[in-house]
Design an enzyme around this catalytic site. Structure first.
Site, mmCIF file in Angstrom:
data_model
loop_
_atom_site.group_PDB
_atom_site.id
_atom_site.type_symbol
_atom_site.label_atom_id
_atom_site.label_comp_id
_atom_site.label_asym_id
_atom_site.label_seq_id
_atom_site.Cartn_x
_atom_site.Cartn_y
_atom_site.Cartn_z
ATOM 1 N N SER A 2 -3.503 3.181 22.319
ATOM 2 C CA SER A 2 -2.304 2.494 22.604
ATOM 3 C C SER A 2 -1.414 3.067 21.911
ATOM 4 O O SER A 2 -1.154 4.418 21.742
ATOM 5 C CB SER A 2 -2.260 1.060 22.455
ATOM 6 O OG SER A 2 -1.195 0.408 23.396
ATOM 7 N N HIS A 4 -6.693 -1.681 29.802
ATOM 8 C CA HIS A 4 -6.112 -1.207 28.311
ATOM 9 C C HIS A 4 -6.940 -1.459 27.085
ATOM 10 O O HIS A 4 -6.858 -2.728 26.729
ATOM 11 C CB HIS A 4 -4.899 -1.559 28.171
ATOM 12 C CG HIS A 4 -3.897 -1.056 27.139
ATOM 13 N ND1 HIS A 4 -3.680 0.359 27.283
ATOM 14 C CD2 HIS A 4 -3.606 -1.503 25.993
ATOM 15 C CE1 HIS A 4 -3.025 0.820 26.242
ATOM 16 N NE2 HIS A 4 -2.772 -0.567 25.379
#
Length: 454
Positions: free
Chosen positions: A290, A432
């Protein structure tokens, strides 16, 4: 009796199919390739109408050519890339995106090993915890490095280094890991922005420590908030005030933001690794997820000591092309997280085409070292297609340097890693996150490239 011609044709077809199957397993491309689920696109568009999740609405754009100098001169050989274009591109990213670090290795930086256990994790590993003081002062900025090295492998050890989001104590339930005292975002196990014992091991799903060790790799991790707490207070916390060079009391428009600081911290960890005889500092793999995937790319671009660079779901400001304006955009990221990048980056809010760089050029800065980029099927915010296209458009730089780059022109199918060349890529099932599947591909990739290097 079988007709011999039929038998020959049948064997030829079988061999062709077998060859294709082998090629796919090694990283070939499915005929259809990955495409975002129409149902997911519709759902996300409905919930966040101001964001583009539709491939058909991506505007036309022209990417800067990584092999053309700013004055129009074409880069035609490795020397010109290394000595002229690469430094120019690096400077463009410093000026317009991440900012410039005012100092590299501080003169007074100091390391102190405060924990050494040779029979950690039931004898599987040696655990070491190292306090790094950036200024040499006990009350100054610094960070703690947690290191696990496999006991059953010959030293020195090839090692992954990764920043973590919640403190070193969150990556494993090992009670001997120091509980972080740094500022934390509020969440489970956090009381008044400080970690409690309840947060131990809460991020262990992202860190398969035992599996990494059994594969023969070491793992080093650092809480990113040690280097710079992840909130905007005008850069008065973390490492910035210790090293910022102010102009009339103000920071320069190209001064480093938090991503620049976190990347700088990874380089300081590399400084330590060079002093540790048990870590192979020529085989350190920098990895990030991320926002920390954005960080690992910038760290790898700035510091060529990192042998392999890995970006997991890094999206805008990481591996995804800014000009696509798909999912998270430059304007959105600068509004939500104004402290991540340098002030100059805000000039390109809604004006991505004016940027003198795009993220394929960041990936090109890693060359000739191996690079791996990953995306997730459900993580359209990070623009999987844009991440793949960055890899594809960095490919010419690797080829100029005599290396196989990405090696494919179209996105691979879901869970079909591309790992033949110096640029690896996959888009995996799920959202994610950093998963066991991702780690397996990273270690497979490192196995291949470290075997090549001898």
């Amino acid at each position: 009796m079988i007709n011999s011609k039929i038998l020959v044709v049948s064997l030829a077809i079988f061999c062709a199919v077998a060859f294709l199957a082998e090629d796919l397993c090694l990283g070939g491309v499915d005929d259809d390739g990955w495409k975002a689920s129409p149902e997911l696109v519709a759902k996300l568009t409905k919930s966040r109408s101001e964001t583009n999740y539709d491939e058909q609405k991506v505007p036309e754009y022209t990417l800067p050519n990584p092999l053309v100098m700013s004055d129009g001169t074409k880069v035609s050989d490795a020397r010109a890339w290394r000595d002229e274009r690469r430094p120019e591109v690096l400077e463009l990213f410093r000026t317009h995106v991440y900012g410039r670090s005012p100092i590299e290795r501080p003169q007074d930086m100091a390391f102190k090993v405060f924990d050494l256990e040779r029979r950690a994790l039931g004898g599987l590993a040696t655990r070491k915890q190292v306090a790094v003081s950036f200024t040499g002062k006990q009350d100054g900025p610094g960070m703690d490095i947690l290191i696990y090295l496999p006991n059953e492998r010959k030293k020195p050890i090839s090692t992954f280094v990764i920043l973590n989001f919640g403190g070193n104590h969150t990556i494993h339930a090992d009670p001997a890991i120091k509980l972080s005292g740094s500022w934390m975002r509020q969440g489970s196990g956090i009381v008044n922005n400080r970690a409690s014992a309840d947060s131990r091991g809460k991020a262990s799903s992202r860190f398969p420590v035992e599996e990494i060790l059994k594969r023969g790799y070491g793992l080093a991790t650092i809480y990113y908030g040690d280097i710079d707490p992840d909130f905007h207070d005008g850069f008065k916390n973390g490492v910035h005030p210790a090293f910022d060079k102010l102009q009339e009391g103000k920071r320069a428009s190209d001064a480093w933001g938090s991503i620049g600081a976190w990347a700088w911290g990874l380089s300081r960890a590399m400084d330590y690794f060079e002093t540790d005889a048990n870590i192979n500092h020529k085989r350190v793999i920098v990895l990030g997820h991320s926002r920390l995937g954005k960080t690992s790319l910038w760290a790898g671009a700035r510091d060529q000591r990192f042998a392999i660079v890995i970006s997991n779901d890094s999206g805008c400001g990481g591996a995804a092309l800014s000009r696509r304006r798909f999912g998270e955009t430059v304007g959105r990221i600068n509004t939500s997280f104004p402290h991540w990048f340098c002030e100059n980056f805000r000039k390109y809010n809604g004006k991505e085409d004016d940027l003198p760089v795009d993220q394929h050029m960041l990936i090109a800065l890693i060359a000739p070292r191996p690079l791996y980029v990953t995306s997730a099927d459900q993580d359209l915010w990070a623009d999987p297609h844009g991440e793949f296209l960055s890899c594809k458009n960095a490919d010419p730089v690797y080829r100029l340097l005599g290396l196989d780059g990405l090696g494919v022109d179209r996105m691979p199918g879901l869970d079909r890693p591309v790992q033949k060349g110096s640029i690896g890529y996959h888009v995996r099932s799920g959202g994610h996150d950093l998963t066991d599947y991702d780690w397996q591909q990273f270690m497979n990739f490192a196995d291949v490239h470290f075997a090549k290097s001898g």
